[in-house]
Design a protein around this motif. Structure first.
Motif, PDB file in Angstrom:
ATOM      1  N   ALA A  56       0.823  -1.209   0.000  1.00  0.00           N
ATOM      2  CA  ALA A  56       0.000   0.000   0.000  1.00  0.00           C
ATOM      3  C   ALA A  56       0.861   1.264   0.000  1.00  0.00           C
ATOM      4  O   ALA A  56       1.886   1.337   0.676  1.00  0.00           O
ATOM      5  CB  ALA A  56      -0.923   0.005   1.214  1.00  0.00           C
TER       6      ALA A  56
ATOM      7  N   GLU B 134      -3.561   4.466  -0.279  1.00  0.00           N
ATOM      8  CA  GLU B 134      -4.040   3.102  -0.080  1.00  0.00           C
ATOM      9  C   GLU B 134      -4.104   2.754   1.409  1.00  0.00           C
ATOM     10  O   GLU B 134      -4.963   1.994   1.842  1.00  0.00           O
ATOM     11  CB  GLU B 134      -3.143   2.114  -0.829  1.00  0.00           C
ATOM     12  CG  GLU B 134      -3.190   2.229  -2.347  1.00  0.00           C
ATOM     13  CD  GLU B 134      -2.451   3.430  -2.908  1.00  0.00           C
ATOM     14  OE1 GLU B 134      -2.754   3.847  -4.039  1.00  0.00           O
ATOM     15  OE2 GLU B 134      -1.564   3.978  -2.202  1.00  0.00           O
TER      16      GLU B 134
ATOM     17  N   GLY C  82      -7.385   3.481   2.834  1.00  0.00           N
ATOM     18  CA  GLY C  82      -8.515   2.714   2.346  1.00  0.00           C
ATOM     19  C   GLY C  82      -8.837   2.867   0.875  1.00  0.00           C
ATOM     20  O   GLY C  82      -9.839   2.327   0.403  1.00  0.00           O
ATOM     21  N   TYR C  83      -7.991   3.600   0.142  1.00  0.00           N
ATOM     22  CA  TYR C  83      -8.212   3.704  -1.300  1.00  0.00           C
ATOM     23  C   TYR C  83      -7.810   2.395  -1.986  1.00  0.00           C
ATOM     24  O   TYR C  83      -7.045   1.608  -1.448  1.00  0.00           O
ATOM     25  CB  TYR C  83      -7.407   4.874  -1.875  1.00  0.00           C
ATOM     26  CG  TYR C  83      -8.058   6.222  -1.652  1.00  0.00           C
ATOM     27  CD1 TYR C  83      -8.529   6.971  -2.719  1.00  0.00           C
ATOM     28  CD2 TYR C  83      -8.193   6.758  -0.365  1.00  0.00           C
ATOM     29  CE1 TYR C  83      -9.128   8.215  -2.523  1.00  0.00           C
ATOM     30  CE2 TYR C  83      -8.793   7.991  -0.161  1.00  0.00           C
ATOM     31  CZ  TYR C  83      -9.258   8.705  -1.245  1.00  0.00           C
ATOM     32  OH  TYR C  83      -9.854   9.917  -1.040  1.00  0.00           O
ATOM     33  N   SER C  84      -8.306   2.223  -3.198  1.00  0.00           N
ATOM     34  CA  SER C  84      -8.087   0.988  -3.950  1.00  0.00           C
ATOM     35  C   SER C  84      -6.606   0.752  -4.253  1.00  0.00           C
ATOM     36  O   SER C  84      -5.879   1.689  -4.580  1.00  0.00           O
ATOM     37  CB  SER C  84      -8.866   1.058  -5.269  1.00  0.00           C
ATOM     38  OG  SER C  84      -8.506   0.018  -6.135  1.00  0.00           O
ATOM     39  N   MET C  85      -6.184  -0.496  -4.181  1.00  0.00           N
ATOM     40  CA  MET C  85      -4.815  -0.856  -4.550  1.00  0.00           C
ATOM     41  C   MET C  85      -4.642  -0.799  -6.067  1.00  0.00           C
ATOM     42  O   MET C  85      -3.555  -0.519  -6.562  1.00  0.00           O
ATOM     43  CB  MET C  85      -4.478  -2.255  -4.041  1.00  0.00           C
ATOM     44  CG  MET C  85      -4.408  -2.374  -2.529  1.00  0.00           C
ATOM     45  SD  MET C  85      -2.932  -1.625  -1.795  1.00  0.00           S
ATOM     46  CE  MET C  85      -1.731  -2.930  -2.066  1.00  0.00           C
ATOM     47  N   THR C  86      -5.709  -1.076  -6.822  1.00  0.00           N
ATOM     48  CA  THR C  86      -5.603  -1.178  -8.275  1.00  0.00           C
ATOM     49  C   THR C  86      -6.084   0.071  -9.010  1.00  0.00           C
ATOM     50  O   THR C  86      -5.562   0.403 -10.070  1.00  0.00           O
ATOM     51  CB  THR C  86      -6.368  -2.418  -8.770  1.00  0.00           C
ATOM     52  OG1 THR C  86      -7.658  -2.445  -8.144  1.00  0.00           O
ATOM     53  CG2 THR C  86      -5.617  -3.690  -8.401  1.00  0.00           C
TER      54      THR C  86
ATOM     55  N   GLU D 253     -12.829   1.744  -9.350  1.00  0.00           N
ATOM     56  CA  GLU D 253     -12.144   1.185  -8.187  1.00  0.00           C
ATOM     57  C   GLU D 253     -11.573   2.323  -7.332  1.00  0.00           C
ATOM     58  O   GLU D 253     -10.368   2.589  -7.351  1.00  0.00           O
ATOM     59  CB  GLU D 253     -11.037   0.221  -8.636  1.00  0.00           C
ATOM     60  CG  GLU D 253     -11.568  -0.999  -9.368  1.00  0.00           C
ATOM     61  CD  GLU D 253     -10.485  -1.863  -9.975  1.00  0.00           C
ATOM     62  OE1 GLU D 253     -10.779  -3.016 -10.317  1.00  0.00           O
ATOM     63  OE2 GLU D 253      -9.334  -1.396 -10.123  1.00  0.00           O
TER      64      GLU D 253
ATOM     65  N   TYR E  31     -12.233   2.777  -3.814  1.00  0.00           N
ATOM     66  CA  TYR E  31     -11.895   2.358  -2.448  1.00  0.00           C
ATOM     67  C   TYR E  31     -11.816   0.838  -2.387  1.00  0.00           C
ATOM     68  O   TYR E  31     -12.316   0.137  -3.259  1.00  0.00           O
ATOM     69  CB  TYR E  31     -12.956   2.876  -1.461  1.00  0.00           C
ATOM     70  CG  TYR E  31     -13.201   4.347  -1.599  1.00  0.00           C
ATOM     71  CD1 TYR E  31     -12.251   5.279  -1.144  1.00  0.00           C
ATOM     72  CD2 TYR E  31     -14.346   4.832  -2.237  1.00  0.00           C
ATOM     73  CE1 TYR E  31     -12.460   6.635  -1.309  1.00  0.00           C
ATOM     74  CE2 TYR E  31     -14.557   6.192  -2.396  1.00  0.00           C
ATOM     75  CZ  TYR E  31     -13.605   7.084  -1.935  1.00  0.00           C
ATOM     76  OH  TYR E  31     -13.795   8.436  -2.104  1.00  0.00           O
ATOM     77  N   ARG E  32     -11.180   0.355  -1.336  1.00  0.00           N
ATOM     78  CA  ARG E  32     -11.064  -1.102  -1.167  1.00  0.00           C
ATOM     79  C   ARG E  32     -12.409  -1.713  -0.849  1.00  0.00           C
ATOM     80  O   ARG E  32     -13.221  -1.124  -0.165  1.00  0.00           O
ATOM     81  CB  ARG E  32     -10.095  -1.416  -0.039  1.00  0.00           C
ATOM     82  CG  ARG E  32      -8.669  -1.014  -0.363  1.00  0.00           C
ATOM     83  CD  ARG E  32      -7.718  -1.734   0.550  1.00  0.00           C
ATOM     84  NE  ARG E  32      -6.427  -1.033   0.571  1.00  0.00           N
ATOM     85  CZ  ARG E  32      -5.354  -1.495   1.181  1.00  0.00           C
ATOM     86  NH1 ARG E  32      -5.414  -2.634   1.825  1.00  0.00           N
ATOM     87  NH2 ARG E  32      -4.239  -0.825   1.162  1.00  0.00           N
TER      88      ARG E  32
END
Length: 196
Positions: free
Chosen positions: A175, A179, A182-186, A193, A195-196
């Motif tokens: 991360a 990230e 809580g933001y998206s990894m991708t 995409e 947020y997670r």
């Protein structure tokens, strides 16, 4: 290519300025760009050395997670692949973390990305830009001068790092700054995409 607006986005012709922390004040005497991590030969480049690398001009669409999209901005910069070519990667490297200055810490900001997606003409460490309303000009300090990473349009813009300071090569994904909140990894805007 016909422009494609990702879901939940609106088009703007302006280039909005959004960032966390202070605006970095460039000092060429102390600035350098570091290539490190899973490499056989860690490398540090001065600004002059970075600017001697081969240049790429590319037109890239930008999609910000705050819901604006700006189409057809043309950038000049150094392609990610030119920096990758300066180091010998260890076996199994699949990810990078791109760093930028944040409140005085040269590695305070980071964004994680898959390396394979960054080897084309649309992953650039940029220093100047133009669009339909502006002739060529240096990116401003608030936009990330002297060097800002602009990711391909298949990633939200937070995956780009202002005031870029280095690349860490990694075997496993990890991360980055946003990230960890809580933001998206991708971060694919076309799949929304956010947020997670």
């Amino acid at each position: 290519m016909e422009k494609q607006l990702p879901p939940g986005q609106f088009e703007t012709e302006k280039w909005p300025i959004l960032h966390e922390g202070d605006v970095y004040e460039f000092d060429e005497a102390t600035w350098d760009f570091r290539l490190f991590g899973e490499v056989k030969n860690e490398t540090s480049l001065s600004f002059a050395e970075v600017m001697k690398l081969p240049k790429t001009i590319s037109t890239i669409d930008m999609h910000c997670v705050t819901r604006w999209s700006k189409f057809a901005t043309t950038f000049e910069g150094i392609a990610m692949r030119e920096l990758v070519n300066l180091v010998e990667l260890n076996e199994g490297v699949k990810y990078v973390k791109i760093y930028g200055y944040y409140n005085g810490d040269r590695f305070g900001y980071s964004a994680n990305l898959p390396l394979e997606a960054l080897l084309g003409n649309d992953a650039l460490f940029v220093y100047r830009w133009k669009d339909q309303h502006h002739e060529w000009q240096d990116i401003s300090p608030k936009h990330g001068y002297p060097l800002r990473f602009i990711p391909p349009a298949s990633f939200y813009l937070w995956k780009g790092a202002k005031w870029a300071s280095g690349i860490r090569f990694m075997k496993e994904d990890e991360a980055g700054f946003w990230e960890e909140f809580g933001y998206s990894m991708t971060a694919n805007p076309f799949k929304e995409e956010r947020y997670r």
